[in-house]
Scaffold this motif. Structure first.
Motif, PDB file in Angstrom:
ATOM      1  N   LEU A  14      -0.235   6.855  15.082  1.00  0.00           N
ATOM      2  CA  LEU A  14       1.110   6.818  15.676  1.00  0.00           C
ATOM      3  C   LEU A  14       1.047   7.280  17.128  1.00  0.00           C
ATOM      4  O   LEU A  14       1.616   8.306  17.501  1.00  0.00           O
ATOM      5  CB  LEU A  14       2.055   7.684  14.836  1.00  0.00           C
ATOM      6  CG  LEU A  14       2.041   7.370  13.328  1.00  0.00           C
ATOM      7  CD1 LEU A  14       2.941   8.339  12.570  1.00  0.00           C
ATOM      8  CD2 LEU A  14       2.459   5.920  13.065  1.00  0.00           C
ATOM      9  N   VAL A  38       0.426   6.154   8.626  1.00  0.00           N
ATOM     10  CA  VAL A  38      -0.821   6.890   8.426  1.00  0.00           C
ATOM     11  C   VAL A  38      -1.109   7.638   9.712  1.00  0.00           C
ATOM     12  O   VAL A  38      -1.176   7.024  10.789  1.00  0.00           O
ATOM     13  CB  VAL A  38      -1.989   5.928   8.086  1.00  0.00           C
ATOM     14  CG1 VAL A  38      -3.252   6.726   7.780  1.00  0.00           C
ATOM     15  CG2 VAL A  38      -1.616   5.005   6.927  1.00  0.00           C
ATOM     16  N   GLY A  40      -2.666  11.612  11.632  1.00  0.00           N
ATOM     17  CA  GLY A  40      -3.279  12.942  11.549  1.00  0.00           C
ATOM     18  C   GLY A  40      -2.309  14.023  12.000  1.00  0.00           C
ATOM     19  O   GLY A  40      -2.677  15.201  12.076  1.00  0.00           O
ATOM     20  N   TYR A  62      -5.376  10.658   7.250  1.00  0.00           N
ATOM     21  CA  TYR A  62      -6.626   9.877   7.273  1.00  0.00           C
ATOM     22  C   TYR A  62      -7.446  10.187   6.021  1.00  0.00           C
ATOM     23  O   TYR A  62      -8.170   9.332   5.519  1.00  0.00           O
ATOM     24  CB  TYR A  62      -7.419  10.166   8.548  1.00  0.00           C
ATOM     25  CG  TYR A  62      -6.624   9.779   9.781  1.00  0.00           C
ATOM     26  CD1 TYR A  62      -6.226   8.465   9.977  1.00  0.00           C
ATOM     27  CD2 TYR A  62      -6.229  10.731  10.712  1.00  0.00           C
ATOM     28  CE1 TYR A  62      -5.451   8.101  11.068  1.00  0.00           C
ATOM     29  CE2 TYR A  62      -5.462  10.379  11.815  1.00  0.00           C
ATOM     30  CZ  TYR A  62      -5.077   9.059  11.983  1.00  0.00           C
ATOM     31  OH  TYR A  62      -4.314   8.711  13.059  1.00  0.00           O
ATOM     32  N   LEU A  81      -5.650   2.585  16.248  1.00  0.00           N
ATOM     33  CA  LEU A  81      -6.427   3.798  16.525  1.00  0.00           C
ATOM     34  C   LEU A  81      -7.335   3.579  17.739  1.00  0.00           C
ATOM     35  O   LEU A  81      -7.532   2.430  18.156  1.00  0.00           O
ATOM     36  CB  LEU A  81      -7.310   4.093  15.308  1.00  0.00           C
ATOM     37  CG  LEU A  81      -6.598   4.485  14.006  1.00  0.00           C
ATOM     38  CD1 LEU A  81      -7.558   4.366  12.819  1.00  0.00           C
ATOM     39  CD2 LEU A  81      -6.033   5.897  14.125  1.00  0.00           C
ATOM     40  N   PRO A  82      -7.953   4.659  18.273  1.00  0.00           N
ATOM     41  CA  PRO A  82      -8.978   4.461  19.305  1.00  0.00           C
ATOM     42  C   PRO A  82     -10.033   3.443  18.838  1.00  0.00           C
ATOM     43  O   PRO A  82     -10.353   3.365  17.636  1.00  0.00           O
ATOM     44  CB  PRO A  82      -9.579   5.867  19.464  1.00  0.00           C
ATOM     45  CG  PRO A  82      -8.434   6.787  19.132  1.00  0.00           C
ATOM     46  CD  PRO A  82      -7.697   6.089  18.018  1.00  0.00           C
ATOM     47  N   GLU A 103      -5.984  -3.817  16.208  1.00  0.00           N
ATOM     48  CA  GLU A 103      -5.846  -3.898  17.673  1.00  0.00           C
ATOM     49  C   GLU A 103      -7.138  -4.367  18.356  1.00  0.00           C
ATOM     50  O   GLU A 103      -8.218  -4.294  17.800  1.00  0.00           O
ATOM     51  CB  GLU A 103      -5.406  -2.535  18.237  1.00  0.00           C
ATOM     52  CG  GLU A 103      -3.916  -2.435  18.470  1.00  0.00           C
ATOM     53  CD  GLU A 103      -3.323  -3.629  19.238  1.00  0.00           C
ATOM     54  OE1 GLU A 103      -3.971  -4.113  20.187  1.00  0.00           O
ATOM     55  OE2 GLU A 103      -2.242  -4.097  18.890  1.00  0.00           O
TER      56      GLU A 103
END
Ligand code: NDP
Length: 342
Positions: A14, A38, A40, A62, A81-82, A103
């Motif tokens: 997020l 989802v 952390g 996670y 995510l990264p 992504e």
């Protein structure tokens, strides 16, 4: 209810893009809705769950993400995510029996991309890479004009993508300068828009790449990832593309296609909103006024329709893999100072 029949999406990560662009776009979707989160960061996730009407039991960490397999409200998992985390979460989502939207860049290595494709195939689930320009009206119109021959025979493309990266001021930029998380610098993050555009605008795959890279190593931002990179792509028909990306020039996201009859300019080519197109030749130029659409909603709806109707997405995992292969070839060409055949 208005949402009946819509497919359920779990948003993984997020961060800035998820919360500022993607989540608000679901209100424009016909076939997609948010049914799980989802994260952390439990407090942030709880707040967003309330805002978006997501049930508390559908907020995952996670660590317990794999139990999403037992949630029938989730059809599709969207990984935001990264970069280096895309592979792990795509594979875990597929193993949980969910379709995956992931992504760009798909992953930080060719091997990871291949593993992601294999995991989704094995699970019999769709894998789509979120190349939003393929769902954006100006880019779609440009592709159509080019295919119809409005520009004549294509000769060249230029495309530049830049933005200043500010890891100390902007949280979303902090992982972008860490190689282990980002995989690379401006090329992986934004140069990929130029690379992908050269491919969808020509409708061809490149055969050879050259590249030069320059990063000021005394700048703490560029200790691990590249700043400036210039690359060229040669296509089978003879089109030559010349692209740049940078983390130190001001915001630019443009592309121009040169044909033997006319040129077409998209500036911006790959922004979130407010695209512009110009077409010109020796006699003058025009600026077609197109209706700006919500490309994020169109992309989410496409993913939902592909999952529902068992169709292959327009931008499947294989599309993401191709770009990661070309990115690796561009890095190799820059390192060796030699053209690399692809
Ligand atoms: P952010 O840093 O804002 O978001 C990433 C989120 O991932 C974090 O907020 C966090 O969410 C979660 N996360 C989990 N582990 C880590 C970690 N070790 N370091 C940092 N974050 C972590 O980045 P962006 O939203 O800008 O980018 C996310 C992805 O989206 C990237 O792959 C990027 O390339 C892509 N992107 C695509 C765009 C497009 O136009 N298609 C535009 C911008 C980004 P939480 O706190 O919930 O766990």
């Amino acid at each position: 209810p208005a949402d009946s029949g819509k497919l359920g999406f779990a948003i993984v990560g997020l961060g800035k893009f998820a919360t500022q662009q993607i989540m608000p776009s679901f209100k424009d979707c016909k076939h997609a809705r948010i049914t799980a989160l989802v994260s952390g960061s439990p407090d942030k996730a709880k707040k967003l769950a309330q805002e978006y009407g997501v049930a508390e039991k559908s907020v995952y960490s996670y660590e317990n993400f794999n139990s999403i397999k037992d949630n029938p409200e989730v059809d599709i998992v969207y990984i935001i995510l990264p970069n280096s985390m895309h592979a792990e979460y795509t594979i875990r989502a597929a193993q949980a029996g969910k379709h995956v939207l992931c992504e760009k860049p798909m992953a930080t290595s060719v091997e990871d991309c291949e593993k992601m494709i294999a995991a989704c195939n094995k699970a019999g689930k769709k894998l789509m890479i979120a190349y939003r320009a393929h769902y954006e009206p100006f880019n779609l119109d440009a592709m159509e004009r080019i295919r119809k021959g409005e520009l004549g025979k294509l000769r060249a493309i230029t495309s530049d993508h830049g933005r200043p990266v500010k890891p100390t001021e902007e949280k979303a930029d902090s992982w972008r300068v860490v190689k282990k998380l980002a995989g690379g610098g401006s090329l992986m993050d934004i140069g990929i828009y130029a690379l992908n555009a050269c491919r969808y605008l020509t409708g061809e795959e490149p055969v050879e790449v050259t590249a030069q890279e320059y990063s000021d190593k005394s700048d703490p931002r560029f200790k691990e990832v590249e700043d400036n990179i210039h690359f060229t792509l040669r296509f089978p028909s003879g089109v030559l593309a010349s692209c740049t990306s940078s983390y130190s020039y001001s915001e630019v996201k443009r592309g121009r296609v040169f044909g033997d009859k006319a040129w077409l300019d998209l500036d911006p080519l790959s922004d979130y909103y407010e695209h512009n197109m110009k077409i010109g030749d020796d006699k003058g130029k025009e600026e077609p006024k197109l209706k700006e659409g919500n490309q994020f909603a169109a992309e989410l709806d496409h993913m939902a329709e592909c999952a529902r109707d068992n169709k292959t997405p327009k931008t499947p995992g294989e599309e993401g893999l191709k770009d990661v292969r070309y990115i690796m070839a561009i890095y190799e060409a820059a390192k060796k100072g030699k053209a690399v055949k692809v």
